[in-house]
Design a protein around this motif. Structure first.
Motif, PDB file in Angstrom:
ATOM      1  N   ALA A   3       0.785  -1.203  -0.089  1.00 23.88           N
ATOM      2  CA  ALA A   3       0.092  -0.084   0.000  1.00 23.88           C
ATOM      3  C   ALA A   3       1.026   1.286  -0.068  1.00 23.88           C
ATOM      4  O   ALA A   3       0.525   2.346  -0.346  1.00 23.88           O
ATOM      5  CB  ALA A   3      -0.786  -0.036   1.153  1.00 23.88           C
ATOM      6  N   GLY A   4       2.242   1.193   0.524  1.00 20.89           N
ATOM      7  CA  GLY A   4       2.758   2.405   0.503  1.00 20.89           C
ATOM      8  C   GLY A   4       3.569   2.676  -1.014  1.00 20.89           C
ATOM      9  O   GLY A   4       4.273   3.761  -1.290  1.00 20.89           O
ATOM     10  N   LEU A   5       3.250   2.081  -2.051  1.00 19.39           N
ATOM     11  CA  LEU A   5       3.455   2.469  -3.309  1.00 19.39           C
ATOM     12  C   LEU A   5       2.411   3.229  -3.874  1.00 19.39           C
ATOM     13  O   LEU A   5       1.181   3.123  -3.908  1.00 19.39           O
ATOM     14  CB  LEU A   5       3.606   1.039  -4.428  1.00 19.39           C
ATOM     15  CG  LEU A   5       4.928   0.068  -3.733  1.00 19.39           C
ATOM     16  CD1 LEU A   5       4.990  -1.064  -4.849  1.00 19.39           C
ATOM     17  CD2 LEU A   5       6.195   0.913  -3.822  1.00 19.39           C
ATOM     18  N   ARG A   6       2.829   4.371  -4.746  1.00 18.08           N
ATOM     19  CA  ARG A   6       2.064   4.952  -5.430  1.00 18.08           C
ATOM     20  C   ARG A   6       2.611   5.298  -6.931  1.00 18.08           C
ATOM     21  O   ARG A   6       3.621   5.680  -7.107  1.00 18.08           O
ATOM     22  CB  ARG A   6       1.843   6.667  -4.718  1.00 18.08           C
ATOM     23  CG  ARG A   6       0.819   7.343  -5.572  1.00 18.08           C
ATOM     24  CD  ARG A   6       0.832   8.637  -4.669  1.00 18.08           C
ATOM     25  NE  ARG A   6       2.040   9.437  -4.674  1.00 18.08           N
ATOM     26  CZ  ARG A   6       2.269  10.443  -5.527  1.00 18.08           C
ATOM     27  NH1 ARG A   6       1.619  10.320  -6.652  1.00 18.08           N
ATOM     28  NH2 ARG A   6       3.287  10.973  -5.553  1.00 18.08           N
ATOM     29  N   VAL A   7       1.532   4.887  -7.761  1.00 18.10           N
ATOM     30  CA  VAL A   7       1.878   4.921  -9.096  1.00 18.10           C
ATOM     31  C   VAL A   7       1.482   6.248  -9.967  1.00 18.10           C
ATOM     32  O   VAL A   7       0.471   6.584  -9.671  1.00 18.10           O
ATOM     33  CB  VAL A   7       1.114   3.646  -9.857  1.00 18.10           C
ATOM     34  CG1 VAL A   7       1.666   3.550 -11.237  1.00 18.10           C
ATOM     35  CG2 VAL A   7       1.588   2.369  -9.108  1.00 18.10           C
ATOM     36  N   ALA A   8       2.328   6.668 -10.717  1.00 21.82           N
ATOM     37  CA  ALA A   8       1.896   7.886 -11.569  1.00 21.82           C
ATOM     38  C   ALA A   8       2.239   7.593 -12.893  1.00 21.82           C
ATOM     39  O   ALA A   8       3.122   7.138 -13.492  1.00 21.82           O
ATOM     40  CB  ALA A   8       3.090   8.915 -11.158  1.00 21.82           C
ATOM     41  N   GLU A   9       1.089   7.253 -13.533  1.00 17.05           N
ATOM     42  CA  GLU A   9       1.284   6.952 -15.046  1.00 17.05           C
ATOM     43  C   GLU A   9       0.846   8.172 -15.875  1.00 17.05           C
ATOM     44  O   GLU A   9      -0.145   8.743 -16.021  1.00 17.05           O
ATOM     45  CB  GLU A   9       0.089   5.932 -15.346  1.00 17.05           C
ATOM     46  CG  GLU A   9       0.013   4.762 -14.509  1.00 17.05           C
ATOM     47  CD  GLU A   9       1.150   3.679 -14.738  1.00 17.05           C
ATOM     48  OE1 GLU A   9       1.994   3.884 -15.867  1.00 17.05           O
ATOM     49  OE2 GLU A   9       1.346   2.663 -14.171  1.00 17.05           O
ATOM     50  N   HIS A  10       2.165   8.352 -16.772  1.00 14.61           N
ATOM     51  CA  HIS A  10       1.871   9.641 -17.558  1.00 14.61           C
ATOM     52  C   HIS A  10       3.144   9.703 -18.593  1.00 14.61           C
ATOM     53  O   HIS A  10       4.089   8.748 -18.197  1.00 14.61           O
ATOM     54  CB  HIS A  10       2.175  10.820 -16.777  1.00 14.61           C
ATOM     55  CG  HIS A  10       3.191  10.696 -15.511  1.00 14.61           C
ATOM     56  ND1 HIS A  10       4.306  10.700 -15.593  1.00 14.61           N
ATOM     57  CD2 HIS A  10       2.701  10.746 -14.361  1.00 14.61           C
ATOM     58  CE1 HIS A  10       4.760  10.725 -14.514  1.00 14.61           C
ATOM     59  NE2 HIS A  10       3.718  10.659 -13.575  1.00 14.61           N
ATOM     60  N   ASP A  62       8.961  12.444  -7.594  1.00 16.13           N
ATOM     61  CA  ASP A  62       7.865  12.268  -8.548  1.00 16.13           C
ATOM     62  C   ASP A  62       7.509  13.416  -9.605  1.00 16.13           C
ATOM     63  O   ASP A  62       7.024  13.382 -10.513  1.00 16.13           O
ATOM     64  CB  ASP A  62       6.792  11.843  -7.700  1.00 16.13           C
ATOM     65  CG  ASP A  62       5.726  11.211  -8.476  1.00 16.13           C
ATOM     66  OD1 ASP A  62       5.678  10.328  -9.741  1.00 16.13           O
ATOM     67  OD2 ASP A  62       4.315  11.540  -8.259  1.00 16.13           O
ATOM     68  N   ASP A  63       7.294  14.448  -8.652  1.00 16.86           N
ATOM     69  CA  ASP A  63       7.097  15.649  -9.393  1.00 16.86           C
ATOM     70  C   ASP A  63       8.038  15.997 -10.365  1.00 16.86           C
ATOM     71  O   ASP A  63       7.750  16.647 -11.567  1.00 16.86           O
ATOM     72  CB  ASP A  63       7.238  16.978  -8.377  1.00 16.86           C
ATOM     73  CG  ASP A  63       5.982  16.848  -7.120  1.00 16.86           C
ATOM     74  OD1 ASP A  63       5.004  16.286  -7.651  1.00 16.86           O
ATOM     75  OD2 ASP A  63       6.153  17.760  -6.322  1.00 16.86           O
TER      76      ASP A  63
END
Length: 250
Positions: A3-10, A62-63
């Protein structure tokens, strides 16, 4: 994955990127060289699994990856304190993405610069944990998917201090020397596979670790992390043939 993973698809169309379709795992990705390499690999098209202790630093990474048109998965993780939880990482990456192609291990611990006889046991344990044990645990969990890649690439950051011992740098230099031996042995073991394993000494770079070691130095006079990131990323490309080398930039 956890759950600690955050995915940014772009990002831009994959076919425009030389690392399109590749998955990269980068440690120390919340700042400094690790962050710069994570951004560069994403810019080249890799999906980056970025790991570091600092959630806030990973958000900044990530930014920057988003601004470069890339994609990231964030994994807050403490290499010193959570080493016994590392074994599932490789299988989890494969379960989520179906592959792993690139490892860049940029995380490191300086420890306290002090005479060898004055190194506190807790400081020794932390430097050993980050610089040596974490490297072993990363190899243990990531070796299978990296070998399975058609062009697996591993780049482990080292230091010139291994060749040039200096007073008060004993814990750092010794653990990096041990790490180099471990990685060189791994390179020999995978020589008959498509996996290419190299060590890289970035030389003097304006990082937080450098500032801690040399507080009187003007960081604006030094090469910046973004200056060395392209050379590190180049070692991760499928066409790279170097193997078992210590590549020195400084």
């Amino acid at each position: 994955m956890s759950a600690g993973l955050r995915v940014a698809e772009h990002g831009a169309p994959a076919e425009m990127r030389p690392l399109a379709g590749r998955v990269a795992f980068v440690t120390g990705a919340s700042r400094g060289i690790g962050q710069a390499v994570a951004v560069e690999l994403a810019r080249l098209g890799a999906h980056v699994v970025a790991t570091a202790r600092s959630q806030g630093g990973l958000e900044e990474t990530d930014d920057a990856i988003r601004a470069a048109g890339g994609a990231a998965t964030l994994l807050p993780f403490d290499l010193a304190r959570d080493a016994d939880k590392m074994d599932p990482i490789g299988p989890s990456v494969v379960e989520r993405f179906g592959r792993l192609d690139i490892l860049v291990h940029a995380a490191g611990a300086l420890g306290t610069l002090t005479p060898v006889g004055h190194v506190a046991p807790k400081d020794w344990a932390e430097v050993v944990s980050v610089n040596m044990t974490a490297t072993y645990r990363l190899i243990r969990t990531l070796d299978p998917p990296l070998r399975a890649s058609d062009a697996g690439r591993a780049v482990i950051l080292t230091t010139g201090r291994v060749l040039r011992p200096k007073a008060y740098w004993g814990a750092y230099g010794a653990t990096k020397a041990g790490m180099e031996h471990l990685v060189a042995t791994w390179a020999l073991e995978v020589a008959g596979t498509p996996l290419r394993v190299n060590l890289l000494d970035p030389g003097v770079v304006a990082t937080r670790m450098r500032s801690a070691a040399m507080p009187g130095e003007d960081p604006s006079t030094l090469p910046q992390p973004a200056d060395v990131a392209p050379a590190i990323a180049a070692l991760c490309r499928p066409e790279e043939t170097r193997h078992g080398e210590v590549v020195r930039l400084g």
